[in-house]
Design a protein around this motif. Structure first.
Motif, mmCIF file in Angstrom:
data_model
loop_
_atom_site.group_PDB
_atom_site.id
_atom_site.type_symbol
_atom_site.label_atom_id
_atom_site.label_comp_id
_atom_site.label_asym_id
_atom_site.label_seq_id
_atom_site.Cartn_x
_atom_site.Cartn_y
_atom_site.Cartn_z
ATOM 1 N N ASN A 206 0.820 -1.215 0.000
ATOM 2 C CA ASN A 206 0.000 0.000 0.000
ATOM 3 C C ASN A 206 0.851 1.261 0.000
ATOM 4 O OD1 ASN A 206 1.019 -0.014 2.587
ATOM 5 N ND2 ASN A 206 -0.935 -0.433 3.593
ATOM 6 N N GLN A 207 2.053 1.168 -0.586
ATOM 7 C CA GLN A 207 2.940 2.326 -0.607
ATOM 8 C C GLN A 207 2.624 3.321 -1.715
ATOM 9 O OE1 GLN A 207 4.301 -0.938 -0.409
ATOM 10 N NE2 GLN A 207 4.341 -0.718 1.823
ATOM 11 N N LEU A 208 1.774 2.938 -2.652
ATOM 12 C CA LEU A 208 1.474 3.819 -3.774
ATOM 13 C C LEU A 208 0.240 4.644 -3.441
ATOM 14 C CD1 LEU A 208 2.460 4.562 -6.565
ATOM 15 C CD2 LEU A 208 0.898 2.896 -7.513
ATOM 16 N N ARG A 209 0.438 5.913 -3.167
ATOM 17 C CA ARG A 209 -0.641 6.783 -2.728
ATOM 18 C C ARG A 209 -1.773 6.838 -3.750
ATOM 19 N NH1 ARG A 209 1.184 12.594 -0.836
ATOM 20 N NH2 ARG A 209 2.348 11.211 0.594
ATOM 21 N N GLY A 210 -2.994 6.719 -3.258
ATOM 22 C CA GLY A 210 -4.157 6.808 -4.123
ATOM 23 C C GLY A 210 -4.702 5.462 -4.552
ATOM 24 N N TYR A 211 -3.983 4.365 -4.247
ATOM 25 C CA TYR A 211 -4.403 3.047 -4.691
ATOM 26 C C TYR A 211 -4.678 2.090 -3.547
ATOM 27 C CZ TYR A 211 -3.280 4.887 -9.188
ATOM 28 O OH TYR A 211 -3.278 5.674 -10.304
ATOM 29 N N GLY A 212 -4.394 2.516 -2.331
ATOM 30 C CA GLY A 212 -4.692 1.668 -1.188
ATOM 31 C C GLY A 212 -3.941 0.358 -1.248
ATOM 32 N N ASN A 213 -4.604 -0.707 -0.829
ATOM 33 C CA ASN A 213 -4.006 -2.044 -0.889
ATOM 34 C C ASN A 213 -3.981 -2.506 -2.338
ATOM 35 O OD1 ASN A 213 -3.707 -2.156 1.906
ATOM 36 N ND2 ASN A 213 -5.755 -3.010 2.199
ATOM 37 N N LEU A 214 -2.793 -2.621 -2.880
ATOM 38 C CA LEU A 214 -2.603 -2.841 -4.317
ATOM 39 C C LEU A 214 -1.894 -4.164 -4.586
ATOM 40 C CD1 LEU A 214 -2.505 -1.706 -7.298
ATOM 41 C CD2 LEU A 214 -0.322 -0.669 -6.653
ATOM 42 N N ILE A 215 -2.361 -4.854 -5.612
ATOM 43 C CA ILE A 215 -1.714 -6.074 -6.094
ATOM 44 C C ILE A 215 -1.395 -5.898 -7.570
ATOM 45 C CG2 ILE A 215 -2.010 -8.553 -6.571
ATOM 46 C CD1 ILE A 215 -3.876 -8.670 -4.146
ATOM 47 N N MET A 216 -0.194 -6.286 -7.983
ATOM 48 C CA MET A 216 0.173 -6.246 -9.395
ATOM 49 C C MET A 216 0.668 -7.625 -9.807
ATOM 50 S SD MET A 216 2.087 -2.534 -9.486
ATOM 51 C CE MET A 216 2.172 -2.432 -11.268
ATOM 52 N N ILE A 217 0.195 -8.089 -10.951
ATOM 53 C CA ILE A 217 0.555 -9.412 -11.459
ATOM 54 C C ILE A 217 1.210 -9.267 -12.830
ATOM 55 C CG2 ILE A 217 -0.301 -11.689 -12.150
ATOM 56 C CD1 ILE A 217 -2.619 -11.305 -10.219
ATOM 57 N N LYS A 218 2.364 -9.892 -12.988
ATOM 58 C CA LYS A 218 3.055 -9.889 -14.278
ATOM 59 C C LYS A 218 2.672 -11.149 -15.028
ATOM 60 C CE LYS A 218 7.712 -9.621 -16.275
ATOM 61 N NZ LYS A 218 9.152 -9.503 -15.968
ATOM 62 N N HIS A 219 2.186 -10.985 -16.252
ATOM 63 C CA HIS A 219 1.698 -12.119 -17.033
ATOM 64 C C HIS A 219 2.681 -12.547 -18.123
ATOM 65 C CE1 HIS A 219 -2.163 -11.545 -15.038
ATOM 66 N NE2 HIS A 219 -1.985 -10.267 -15.249
ATOM 67 N N SER A 220 3.555 -11.644 -18.503
ATOM 68 C CA SER A 220 4.585 -11.921 -19.504
ATOM 69 C C SER A 220 5.526 -10.735 -19.472
ATOM 70 C CB SER A 220 3.968 -12.094 -20.902
ATOM 71 O OG SER A 220 3.471 -10.848 -21.369
ATOM 72 N N GLU A 221 6.476 -10.686 -20.379
ATOM 73 C CA GLU A 221 7.363 -9.530 -20.437
ATOM 74 C C GLU A 221 6.616 -8.278 -20.873
ATOM 75 O OE1 GLU A 221 10.323 -9.406 -19.269
ATOM 76 O OE2 GLU A 221 10.354 -11.536 -18.813
ATOM 77 N N ASP A 222 5.417 -8.442 -21.451
ATOM 78 C CA ASP A 222 4.675 -7.302 -21.975
ATOM 79 C C ASP A 222 3.475 -6.886 -21.123
ATOM 80 O OD1 ASP A 222 6.317 -6.991 -24.196
ATOM 81 O OD2 ASP A 222 5.135 -8.354 -25.427
ATOM 82 N N TYR A 223 2.902 -7.806 -20.351
ATOM 83 C CA TYR A 223 1.626 -7.518 -19.690
ATOM 84 C C TYR A 223 1.711 -7.551 -18.167
ATOM 85 C CZ TYR A 223 -0.812 -8.167 -24.164
ATOM 86 O OH TYR A 223 -1.263 -8.055 -25.451
ATOM 87 N N ILE A 224 1.011 -6.593 -17.561
ATOM 88 C CA ILE A 224 0.844 -6.536 -16.118
ATOM 89 C C ILE A 224 -0.591 -6.098 -15.838
ATOM 90 C CG2 ILE A 224 1.405 -5.193 -14.039
ATOM 91 C CD1 ILE A 224 4.255 -5.062 -15.011
ATOM 92 N N THR A 225 -1.211 -6.679 -14.813
ATOM 93 C CA THR A 225 -2.515 -6.201 -14.366
ATOM 94 C C THR A 225 -2.367 -5.670 -12.948
ATOM 95 O OG1 THR A 225 -3.117 -8.459 -13.685
ATOM 96 C CG2 THR A 225 -3.934 -7.679 -15.830
#
Length: 235
Positions: free
Chosen positions: A155-174
């Motif tokens: 939750n260090q990114l201000r404005g996003y609260g509890n955040l999860i990021m997933i890398k799907h390949s070298e090109d994609y992230i959600t």
């Protein structure tokens, strides 16, 4: 490019989100981060690889940068001389990337991360939403939109609260923001449709999920790639 994350996520990452601006990269080899910048963009502008930018500045995944942050770069080789002695670089926000450069629909298999009404769609406007906001109820399940590896939980990114990021390949992230309970850890592999969190209102004024799909650090419109809501992806 080996590290498509921005961080965004500024994710937006603040991943990263808007407005053209100018920035000077003088002979001291220092670049000041502006709104809309990502490591990928700064790499393109300064001629410093993403790998070197991360190493020189002690930036680790998910490669988040903040407006006003001063980054060491390899001189100013990636900028062009103006009529004066200084060198300038024009910053191109992700919203200005033409849709013709986006990946084709169907290139990857995505599923809805949760159910609910889209209360704020994606926008290319200056300062517009670089994802979609889905309203729901507190505790509602949040699912991985695709198979991949968790690269950020926090939750260090201000404005996003509890955040999860997933890398799907070298090109994609959600990215999945404003969660209540987070159910995955950094470095964990997840399957498409696996529950990763519950919906909440962390750092938000209402219960909702802010969801982004990023292609090579550029936020693209999730509604263009998700199947009709309520249906399973045909892949």
């Amino acid at each position: 490019m080996k590290h498509p994350i921005r961080l965004f996520l500024c994710l937006f990452i603040g991943l990263v989100l808007a407005g053209c601006s100018g920035n000077k990269s003088g002979s001291d080899g220092v670049y000041t981060v502006k709104r809309g910048d990502t490591l990928y963009k700064i790499s393109r502008m300064t001629g410093t690889s993403v790998r070197d930018l991360a190493s020189m500045n002690g930036i680790s995944p998910p490669y988040t940068i903040e407006i006003g942050q001063r980054l060491k770069v390899k001189g100013s080789s990636g900028t062009k001389k103006s009529s004066g002695s200084s060198r300038t670089a024009k910053v191109t926000p992700s919203s200005a990337v033409p849709q013709s450069s986006w990946p084709p629909v169907g290139q990857r298999c995505w599923r809805w991360p949760t159910s609910g009404k889209v209360v704020m769609p994606y926008s290319t406007a200056d300062g517009g939403n670089k994802g979609i906001d889905i309203a729901g109820s507190r505790g509602q399940p949040i699912y991985a939109s695709g198979a991949g590896k968790v690269v950020y939980v926090g939750n260090q990114l201000r404005g996003y609260g509890n955040l999860i990021m997933i890398k799907h390949s070298e090109d994609y992230i959600t990215a999945y923001a404003h969660n209540d309970k987070m159910m995955v850890n950094n470095g964990q592999s997840v399957k498409i449709g696996q529950q990763i969190a519950t919906m909440g209102s962390s750092d938000a004024d209402s219960v909702k999920l802010h969801f982004q799909i990023r292609y090579r650090a550029t936020a693209i419109d999730p509604l263009r790639y998700l199947p009709p809501q309520g249906s399973k992806p045909k892949c």
